[in-house]
Motif scaffolding. Structure first.
Motif, PDB file in Angstrom:
ATOM      1  N   VAL A  71      24.701  12.406  17.487  1.00 40.16           N
ATOM      2  CA  VAL A  71      25.414  11.132  17.479  1.00 40.16           C
ATOM      3  C   VAL A  71      26.852  11.429  17.081  1.00 40.16           C
ATOM      4  CG1 VAL A  71      25.541   8.861  16.394  1.00 40.16           C
ATOM      5  CG2 VAL A  71      23.323   9.867  16.921  1.00 40.16           C
ATOM      6  N   LEU A  72      27.806  11.066  17.938  1.00 43.50           N
ATOM      7  CA  LEU A  72      29.181  11.509  17.734  1.00 43.50           C
ATOM      8  C   LEU A  72      29.810  10.929  16.488  1.00 43.50           C
ATOM      9  CD1 LEU A  72      30.589  11.388  21.382  1.00 43.50           C
ATOM     10  CD2 LEU A  72      29.394  13.243  20.193  1.00 43.50           C
ATOM     11  N   ASP A  73      29.484   9.673  16.173  1.00 46.76           N
ATOM     12  CA  ASP A  73      30.087   9.012  15.025  1.00 46.76           C
ATOM     13  C   ASP A  73      29.233   7.798  14.684  1.00 46.76           C
ATOM     14  OD1 ASP A  73      30.833   6.964  16.911  1.00 46.76           O
ATOM     15  OD2 ASP A  73      32.650   8.093  17.363  1.00 46.76           O
ATOM     16  N   GLU A  74      29.615   7.090  13.624  1.00 44.01           N
ATOM     17  CA  GLU A  74      28.818   5.948  13.177  1.00 44.01           C
ATOM     18  C   GLU A  74      28.779   4.837  14.216  1.00 44.01           C
ATOM     19  OE1 GLU A  74      28.424   3.016   9.268  1.00 44.01           O
ATOM     20  OE2 GLU A  74      29.622   4.865   9.170  1.00 44.01           O
ATOM     21  N   GLY A  75      29.812   4.738  15.053  1.00 38.73           N
ATOM     22  CA  GLY A  75      29.822   3.724  16.107  1.00 38.73           C
ATOM     23  C   GLY A  75      28.731   3.919  17.134  1.00 38.73           C
ATOM     24  N   MET A  76      28.142   5.114  17.195  1.00 39.10           N
ATOM     25  CA  MET A  76      27.066   5.398  18.138  1.00 39.10           C
ATOM     26  C   MET A  76      25.681   5.248  17.511  1.00 39.10           C
ATOM     27  SD  MET A  76      27.899   8.321  20.912  1.00 39.10           S
ATOM     28  CE  MET A  76      26.355   7.827  21.675  1.00 39.10           C
ATOM     29  N   VAL A  77      25.604   4.646  16.343  1.00 38.29           N
ATOM     30  CA  VAL A  77      24.296   4.322  15.773  1.00 38.29           C
ATOM     31  C   VAL A  77      23.860   3.012  16.423  1.00 38.29           C
ATOM     32  CG1 VAL A  77      23.030   3.751  13.677  1.00 38.29           C
ATOM     33  CG2 VAL A  77      24.778   5.537  13.629  1.00 38.29           C
ATOM     34  N   TYR A  78      23.027   3.126  17.450  1.00 36.31           N
ATOM     35  CA  TYR A  78      22.700   1.993  18.313  1.00 36.31           C
ATOM     36  C   TYR A  78      21.377   1.320  17.935  1.00 36.31           C
ATOM     37  CZ  TYR A  78      26.360   3.703  21.532  1.00 36.31           C
ATOM     38  OH  TYR A  78      27.548   4.095  22.105  1.00 36.31           O
ATOM     39  N   PHE A  79      21.118   1.220  16.637  1.00 39.90           N
ATOM     40  CA  PHE A  79      19.898   0.536  16.209  1.00 39.90           C
ATOM     41  C   PHE A  79      19.851  -0.878  16.780  1.00 39.90           C
ATOM     42  CE2 PHE A  79      20.128   2.976  11.893  1.00 39.90           C
ATOM     43  CZ  PHE A  79      19.697   4.126  12.521  1.00 39.90           C
TER      44      PHE A  79
END
Length: 377
Positions: free
Chosen positions: A220-228
């Motif tokens: 996951v590149l960064d926190e913005g890509m945490v797609y919960f």
């Protein structure tokens, strides 16, 4: 609360066209949007030159994303969605296109990646998934007091989120054919490694530790890509619910927003009253989410109270009963009840798309009808 919607940019033929960046340049000249270049700098951590901009780029050039201002009631949500959908449509019209609230394209399309350093990194890291995924969702933010309340909410709403996927289902077509799903977007979206349901976190520390562990993998590149399916927003003091297709009609999107706010409020009240979070395995929530994407409101769903299948109408009634006190206290009960009754009578966006295709046999006509329905109100 606030609402974010991703919209397709389409030609008269119904085909999505890569004119989103040009449309956003027109919006930026009116002070209504961010250009791709500005958005890329913001994504890389630079200050936002225009924090009031409400139209922004998305992963593909065939998309525009809108965001409402902070709203305190459903009348404000309605006005904001009507206004910003109209401004997105005006921006698209200035370059010869329109916008449609469709969660996937009925017409076959070759997605075009939006330029930018972050999007280029995503394309390199995720290959065919990043290349092929062209989906449009709806995200609803609801304010919470702090991370402790936010995590308590996440732990208690997770079992109800599949019902919202069914209610908002608006993506039956993929690659020029009927997928057999009411929300095929929900199936495609789960190709991302961090997407989908979560277990119970218990504490803010456990939640943030998991986020750190995710990003530490380098996948996951960064926190913005945490797609919960639902998460604490990294930018705002909110819980962000992300399970919905973008909704065809504004009135239905407002019903969805009202239900999300009521779910969050109900969960917060239960937490304060000492009611424990439902002990439902993540695997069962995932099955319920799959069932919701397949069925929409036209077949059975998994009832989160029993873990067994039940007619979709019964499960929708259960959701309404669960949040009724919160809806009543917010002054939203009659509006949401009437809106749900209308959706049951008329059908979700998925049913309306299929009906349009049955009448015309033309997927382009489905898109044109969707453009018209997207701007009713």
């Amino acid at each position: 609360m606030g609402v974010e919607e991703e919209l397709l940019v389409v030609a008269e033929s119904g085909t999505p066209v890569p004119l989103g960046p040009e449309a956003l340049e027109a919006a930026a000249r009116r002070g209504e949007g961010e250009t791709v270049e500005e958005h890329d700098r913001i994504e890389e951590g630079e200050d936002d030159p225009d924090p009031g901009a409400h139209l922004v780029p998305e992963l593909k050039e065939q998309q525009i994303e809108l965001g409402t201002r902070v709203c305190r009631d459903l009348d404000e949500v309605t006005a904001e969605l009507i206004w910003w959908r109209s401004r997105a449509d005006a921006a698209a019209a200035s370059v010869g296109a329109r916008v449609a609230a469709l969660a996937t394209s009925p017409v076959p399309v070759q997605p075009v990646a939006t330029p930018g350093r972050r999007y280029a990194r995503m394309a390199e890291a995720f290959g065919l998934t990043a290349e092929e995924v062209l989906t449009c969702g709806c995200h609803v933010h609801v304010s919470v007091a702090d991370d402790e309340e936010g995590v308590a909410v996440l732990d208690r709403i997770r079992v109800w989120l599949p019902v919202l996927t069914a209610l908002t289902s608006n993506s039956p077509f993929w690659g020029g054919r009927d997928s057999g799903y009411a929300s095929f977007r929900s199936q495609v979206w789960n190709r991302w490694p961090s997407a989908g349901p979560t277990g119970r976190f218990g504490t803010p520390e456990a939640y943030h530790r998991l986020i750190s562990d995710f990003t530490a993998t380098g996948t996951v590149l960064d926190e913005g890509m945490v797609y919960f399916d639902a998460r604490l927003s990294a930018s705002w003091p909110t819980v962000e619910v992300r399970v919905a297709d973008v909704v065809l009609r504004v009135s239905d999107a407002v019903v969805h927003a009202g239900l999300v706010r009521a779910l969050v409020e109900t969960a917060a009240r239960d937490w304060r009253a000492g009611v424990p979070a439902p002990d439902v395995p993540t695997e069962l929530v995932r099955v319920a989410a799959w069932r919701a994407g397949r069925s929409g409101l036209d077949d059975v769903l998994v009832d989160p109270r029993s873990g067994r299948s039940a007619p979709a109408g019964e499960v929708l009634d259960a959701l309404l009963g669960h949040v009724r006190p919160a809806l009543a206290d917010a002054g939203d009960l009659e509006r949401v009840e009437d809106g749900l009754a209308e959706i049951r009578r008329r059908g979700t966006g998925a049913r309306l798309q299929r009906a349009a295709f049955a009448r015309s046999g033309d997927l382009g006509a489905v898109v044109r009808e969707a453009v018209a329905a997207s701007h009713v109100g």
